[in-house]
Design a protein around this motif. Sequence first.
Motif, PDB file in Angstrom:
ATOM      1  N   TRP A   1      13.492  -0.930   2.582  1.00 28.91           N
ATOM      2  CA  TRP A   1      12.277  -0.337   3.139  1.00 28.91           C
ATOM      3  C   TRP A   1      12.527   1.077   3.634  1.00 28.91           C
ATOM      4  O   TRP A   1      11.636   1.933   3.570  1.00 28.91           O
TER       5      TRP A   1
ATOM      6  N   TRP B   1      12.350   3.126   0.681  1.00 33.04           N
ATOM      7  CA  TRP B   1      10.943   3.160   0.273  1.00 33.04           C
ATOM      8  C   TRP B   1      10.189   4.224   1.070  1.00 33.04           C
ATOM      9  O   TRP B   1       9.436   5.017   0.510  1.00 33.04           O
TER      10      TRP B   1
ATOM     11  N   VAL C   1       9.729 -11.447  -1.731  1.00 33.32           N
ATOM     12  CA  VAL C   1       8.519 -11.070  -0.988  1.00 33.32           C
ATOM     13  C   VAL C   1       8.543  -9.577  -0.671  1.00 33.32           C
ATOM     14  O   VAL C   1       7.538  -8.876  -0.850  1.00 33.32           O
ATOM     15  N   ALA C   2       9.696  -9.088  -0.212  1.00 31.19           N
ATOM     16  CA  ALA C   2       9.800  -7.659   0.104  1.00 31.19           C
ATOM     17  C   ALA C   2       9.567  -6.809  -1.145  1.00 31.19           C
ATOM     18  O   ALA C   2       8.847  -5.801  -1.100  1.00 31.19           O
ATOM     19  N   GLU C   3      10.157  -7.241  -2.273  1.00 29.25           N
ATOM     20  CA  GLU C   3       9.986  -6.478  -3.511  1.00 29.25           C
ATOM     21  C   GLU C   3       8.523  -6.477  -3.957  1.00 29.25           C
ATOM     22  O   GLU C   3       7.983  -5.429  -4.315  1.00 29.25           O
TER      23      GLU C   3
ATOM     24  N   ARG D   1       5.860  -6.809  -2.158  1.00 32.41           N
ATOM     25  CA  ARG D   1       5.062  -5.962  -1.266  1.00 32.41           C
ATOM     26  C   ARG D   1       5.184  -4.505  -1.679  1.00 32.41           C
ATOM     27  O   ARG D   1       4.195  -3.759  -1.706  1.00 32.41           O
ATOM     28  N   MET D   2       6.414  -4.103  -2.028  1.00 32.12           N
ATOM     29  CA  MET D   2       6.618  -2.716  -2.465  1.00 32.12           C
ATOM     30  C   MET D   2       5.895  -2.442  -3.772  1.00 32.12           C
ATOM     31  O   MET D   2       5.246  -1.400  -3.929  1.00 32.12           O
TER      32      MET D   2
ATOM     33  N   ARG E   1       3.289  -4.025  -5.095  1.00 33.40           N
ATOM     34  CA  ARG E   1       1.833  -4.020  -4.910  1.00 33.40           C
ATOM     35  C   ARG E   1       1.376  -2.703  -4.294  1.00 33.40           C
ATOM     36  O   ARG E   1       0.361  -2.139  -4.687  1.00 33.40           O
ATOM     37  N   TRP E   2       2.131  -2.245  -3.336  1.00 34.83           N
ATOM     38  CA  TRP E   2       1.787  -0.994  -2.671  1.00 34.83           C
ATOM     39  C   TRP E   2       1.853   0.161  -3.660  1.00 34.83           C
ATOM     40  O   TRP E   2       1.036   1.076  -3.631  1.00 34.83           O
TER      41      TRP E   2
ATOM     42  N   ILE F   1      -3.609  -4.964  -2.918  1.00 39.04           N
ATOM     43  CA  ILE F   1      -3.211  -5.817  -1.806  1.00 39.04           C
ATOM     44  C   ILE F   1      -3.297  -7.257  -2.269  1.00 39.04           C
ATOM     45  O   ILE F   1      -3.796  -7.537  -3.362  1.00 39.04           O
ATOM     46  N   ARG F   2      -2.817  -8.177  -1.462  1.00 41.80           N
ATOM     47  CA  ARG F   2      -2.807  -9.582  -1.873  1.00 41.80           C
ATOM     48  C   ARG F   2      -4.220 -10.137  -2.045  1.00 41.80           C
ATOM     49  O   ARG F   2      -4.447 -11.030  -2.837  1.00 41.80           O
TER      50      ARG F   2
ATOM     51  N   ASN G   1       1.652 -11.786  -9.766  1.00 37.66           N
ATOM     52  CA  ASN G   1       2.893 -11.010  -9.711  1.00 37.66           C
ATOM     53  C   ASN G   1       3.339 -10.563 -11.099  1.00 37.66           C
ATOM     54  O   ASN G   1       3.818  -9.445 -11.275  1.00 37.66           O
TER      55      ASN G   1
END
Length: 143
Positions: free
Chosen positions: A20, A23, A71-73, A75-76, A78-79, A84-85, A91
Amino acid sequence: MIQKDGEIHEDVTHRIKTGWLKWRNASRVLCDSKIPLKLKGKFYRTAIRPALLYDSKCWAVKYQHEQKTSVAEMRMLRWMCGHIRKDKIRNKVIRNKIGVVPIEEKVRDTRLRWFGHVRRRPKDAPVRRVDEIEQLIKKRSRG
């Protein structure tokens, strides 16, 4: 970072935090809508993913650790796409847009590469001697 009980939770969370951090340093490039998604994916694969996976070849990975990094990957990613979810985009679709394989596969690849290096070492190397000792200990009679 191995804990007293032999777990690697702290190391996994440290790697995620490092990812992060990278990121945030590159967010100007990764969140720019004018840059193509494939180029963002290439930048992600070369700058951020190595920070996430550094030293993962030595991890004794559990499902929890895989889940945390995944999950962290996501989120990155998607951003990066600007989703957003709540958009309910799968995925796989996001990964195909960016051109990135799941991080679990990359962890498995690095661990197998490391295993191959260990197996190619000479028989008198310390790593190989420990492996042979473990094999001798496991060979016990029944009962």
